[in-house]
Design a protein around this motif. Sequence first.
Motif, PDB file in Angstrom:
ATOM      1  N   CYS A 190       0.822  -1.221   0.000  1.00  0.00           N
ATOM      2  CA  CYS A 190       0.000   0.000   0.000  1.00  0.00           C
ATOM      3  C   CYS A 190       0.854   1.269   0.000  1.00  0.00           C
ATOM      4  N   ASN A 191       0.546   2.181  -0.919  1.00  0.00           N
ATOM      5  CA  ASN A 191       1.303   3.432  -1.018  1.00  0.00           C
ATOM      6  C   ASN A 191       1.129   4.324   0.210  1.00  0.00           C
ATOM      7  N   ILE A 192      -0.031   4.254   0.829  1.00  0.00           N
ATOM      8  CA  ILE A 192      -0.252   5.073   2.034  1.00  0.00           C
ATOM      9  C   ILE A 192       0.720   4.608   3.122  1.00  0.00           C
ATOM     10  N   TYR A 193       0.763   3.297   3.310  1.00  0.00           N
ATOM     11  CA  TYR A 193       1.632   2.729   4.337  1.00  0.00           C
ATOM     12  C   TYR A 193       3.103   3.036   4.040  1.00  0.00           C
ATOM     13  N   ALA A 194       3.479   2.923   2.760  1.00  0.00           N
ATOM     14  CA  ALA A 194       4.882   3.161   2.391  1.00  0.00           C
ATOM     15  C   ALA A 194       5.314   4.578   2.775  1.00  0.00           C
ATOM     16  N   ILE A 195       4.419   5.520   2.606  1.00  0.00           N
ATOM     17  CA  ILE A 195       4.762   6.902   2.980  1.00  0.00           C
ATOM     18  C   ILE A 195       4.728   7.049   4.507  1.00  0.00           C
ATOM     19  N   ALA A 196       3.748   6.402   5.128  1.00  0.00           N
ATOM     20  CA  ALA A 196       3.630   6.482   6.593  1.00  0.00           C
ATOM     21  C   ALA A 196       4.896   5.951   7.279  1.00  0.00           C
ATOM     22  N   GLU A 197       5.520   4.959   6.663  1.00  0.00           N
ATOM     23  CA  GLU A 197       6.738   4.375   7.238  1.00  0.00           C
ATOM     24  C   GLU A 197       7.838   5.401   7.491  1.00  0.00           C
ATOM     25  N   LEU A 198       7.841   6.460   6.707  1.00  0.00           N
ATOM     26  CA  LEU A 198       8.873   7.486   6.866  1.00  0.00           C
ATOM     27  C   LEU A 198       8.679   8.266   8.162  1.00  0.00           C
ATOM     28  N   PHE A 199       7.452   8.294   8.650  1.00  0.00           N
ATOM     29  CA  PHE A 199       7.114   9.196   9.747  1.00  0.00           C
ATOM     30  C   PHE A 199       6.874   8.496  11.084  1.00  0.00           C
ATOM     31  N   LEU A 200       6.507   7.230  11.032  1.00  0.00           N
ATOM     32  CA  LEU A 200       6.042   6.573  12.256  1.00  0.00           C
ATOM     33  C   LEU A 200       7.126   5.742  12.923  1.00  0.00           C
ATOM     34  N   ASN A 201       7.021   5.603  14.245  1.00  0.00           N
ATOM     35  CA  ASN A 201       7.948   4.708  14.940  1.00  0.00           C
ATOM     36  C   ASN A 201       7.410   3.277  14.910  1.00  0.00           C
ATOM     37  N   GLN A 202       8.186   2.372  15.461  1.00  0.00           N
ATOM     38  CA  GLN A 202       7.861   0.945  15.356  1.00  0.00           C
ATOM     39  C   GLN A 202       6.472   0.621  15.906  1.00  0.00           C
ATOM     40  N   GLN A 203       6.176   1.152  17.083  1.00  0.00           N
ATOM     41  CA  GLN A 203       4.883   0.848  17.704  1.00  0.00           C
ATOM     42  C   GLN A 203       3.726   1.404  16.877  1.00  0.00           C
ATOM     43  N   GLU A 204       3.917   2.618  16.397  1.00  0.00           N
ATOM     44  CA  GLU A 204       2.865   3.245  15.588  1.00  0.00           C
ATOM     45  C   GLU A 204       2.628   2.457  14.308  1.00  0.00           C
ATOM     46  N   LEU A 205       3.711   1.908  13.768  1.00  0.00           N
ATOM     47  CA  LEU A 205       3.569   1.103  12.545  1.00  0.00           C
ATOM     48  C   LEU A 205       2.813  -0.190  12.830  1.00  0.00           C
ATOM     49  N   LEU A 206       3.127  -0.817  13.985  1.00  0.00           N
ATOM     50  CA  LEU A 206       2.414  -2.055  14.357  1.00  0.00           C
ATOM     51  C   LEU A 206       0.919  -1.769  14.526  1.00  0.00           C
ATOM     52  N   ASP A 207       0.622  -0.639  15.156  1.00  0.00           N
ATOM     53  CA  ASP A 207      -0.790  -0.262  15.335  1.00  0.00           C
ATOM     54  C   ASP A 207      -1.481  -0.074  13.986  1.00  0.00           C
ATOM     55  N   LEU A 208      -0.762   0.560  13.072  1.00  0.00           N
ATOM     56  CA  LEU A 208      -1.354   0.802  11.753  1.00  0.00           C
ATOM     57  C   LEU A 208      -1.569  -0.523  11.006  1.00  0.00           C
ATOM     58  N   GLN A 209      -0.606  -1.422  11.173  1.00  0.00           N
ATOM     59  CA  GLN A 209      -0.751  -2.750  10.539  1.00  0.00           C
ATOM     60  C   GLN A 209      -2.023  -3.443  11.034  1.00  0.00           C
ATOM     61  N   GLU A 210      -2.280  -3.325  12.332  1.00  0.00           N
ATOM     62  CA  GLU A 210      -3.493  -3.938  12.901  1.00  0.00           C
ATOM     63  C   GLU A 210      -4.743  -3.340  12.264  1.00  0.00           C
ATOM     64  N   ARG A 211      -4.703  -2.052  12.059  1.00  0.00           N
ATOM     65  CA  ARG A 211      -5.872  -1.403  11.443  1.00  0.00           C
ATOM     66  C   ARG A 211      -6.070  -1.900  10.004  1.00  0.00           C
ATOM     67  N   TYR A 212      -4.990  -2.137   9.302  1.00  0.00           N
ATOM     68  CA  TYR A 212      -5.103  -2.682   7.929  1.00  0.00           C
ATOM     69  C   TYR A 212      -5.735  -4.074   7.964  1.00  0.00           C
ATOM     70  N   LYS A 213      -5.278  -4.870   8.937  1.00  0.00           N
ATOM     71  CA  LYS A 213      -5.752  -6.260   8.998  1.00  0.00           C
ATOM     72  C   LYS A 213      -7.190  -6.330   9.511  1.00  0.00           C
ATOM     73  N   GLY A 214      -7.577  -5.307  10.280  1.00  0.00           N
ATOM     74  CA  GLY A 214      -8.860  -5.346  10.986  1.00  0.00           C
ATOM     75  C   GLY A 214     -10.084  -5.373  10.080  1.00  0.00           C
ATOM     76  N   GLY A 215      -9.999  -4.775   8.913  1.00  0.00           N
ATOM     77  CA  GLY A 215     -11.139  -4.762   8.009  1.00  0.00           C
ATOM     78  C   GLY A 215     -12.309  -3.925   8.499  1.00  0.00           C
ATOM     79  N   LYS A 216     -12.006  -2.919   9.314  1.00  0.00           N
ATOM     80  CA  LYS A 216     -13.108  -2.064   9.785  1.00  0.00           C
ATOM     81  C   LYS A 216     -13.032  -0.685   9.124  1.00  0.00           C
ATOM     82  N   GLU A 217     -11.856  -0.384   8.592  1.00  0.00           N
ATOM     83  CA  GLU A 217     -11.667   0.959   8.034  1.00  0.00           C
ATOM     84  C   GLU A 217     -11.284   0.865   6.555  1.00  0.00           C
ATOM     85  N   GLY A 218     -11.587   1.923   5.822  1.00  0.00           N
ATOM     86  CA  GLY A 218     -11.211   1.979   4.414  1.00  0.00           C
ATOM     87  C   GLY A 218      -9.952   2.814   4.214  1.00  0.00           C
TER      88      GLY A 218
END
Length: 321
Positions: free
Chosen positions: A230-258
């Motif tokens: 995902c291009n959104i995630y690829a850009i987010a990687e530049l800005f987020l720390n490890q924990q924030e990235l893990l949280d974002l990954q969960e949101r991707y997997k969760g299937g509740k958000e677009g």
Amino acid sequence: MRTLSGIQPSGEMHIGNYFGMMKPLIELQETTEAFAFIANYHAMTSLSDGKALAANTLNAATNFLSLGIDPEKTVFWVQSDIPEVLELYWVLSNFTPMGLLERAHSYKDKVAKGISANHGLFSYPVLMAADILLFDSQVVPVGKDQIQHVEIARDIAIKFNNEYGEILTLPEFKIDENLQTIPGIDGAKMSKSYGNTIDIFTTKKELEKRAKQIVTDSTPMEEPKDYTTCNIYAIAELFLNQQELLDLQERYKGGKEGYGHFKLYLAEVIWDYFQPYREKREHYLAHPDEVREILKSGADKARAIAAKNLDKIRAVTGSRY
Ligand code: TRP
């Protein structure tokens, strides 16, 4: 170790420039004796509009200072404030074989594109050699396209030293190996010429608008999404720390958000990241004379070194009599 970086004053100011070039350059001040200058003479090879060049120069300096160049740590100036560099440029011209310049890729590329070459473009690497050699630079961090220019500087210095003894410091280039390509909103390398950039200093509204234009697949909102492509995630990687990235990954997997949610989240993250820099920039924009003062004091420091070196050069070349 003394590092020297030259920056062409162009209008480009997107997050690709920031992570690809500006941030690594600014970080040099923590680990090296950092010298950095705005290469406004070099910019004359592609810009003859004096007003635009002056504005770009001040603008580039303002942006670098806002984004973290600390004038207490980095000697920071504008190239044309140290006219000694043009004297050395002439001296070095006499140690620059025509063939060395004729082989320069950047010159050849421009000629191949149909740009009619003048002497400024042809001798561009000699001026760059003068920039490097005037300040005893040991390491010159550059992008791949500038490696050859540093090698030319080294070749010229060797020729000069062969004639007069060990006077000029031989520079080495350094490219950042772990520098990743910064993806644009379409996933290709972020570049102004591709029209896929996200600007650093823009309004919140524009930033959100741009984030919404990031290209994604069409996985529906209620399905899990693949963050690895995902291009959104690829850009987010530049800005987020490890924990924030893990949280974002969960949101991707969760299937509740677009993707729309992730885009707005990213816009928020980028906005917050640059908030302190934006404030600093507002201050400098309102006080341009402060920027000029900083540049002047940087030029004074660099000029002291230039003067000492030129003194030796004048002595051996016979221009002092
Ligand atoms: N040519 C460099 C560029 O376009 C800018 C530059 C000018 C430079 N003088 C320099 C870079 C000296 C390093 C050292 O990126």
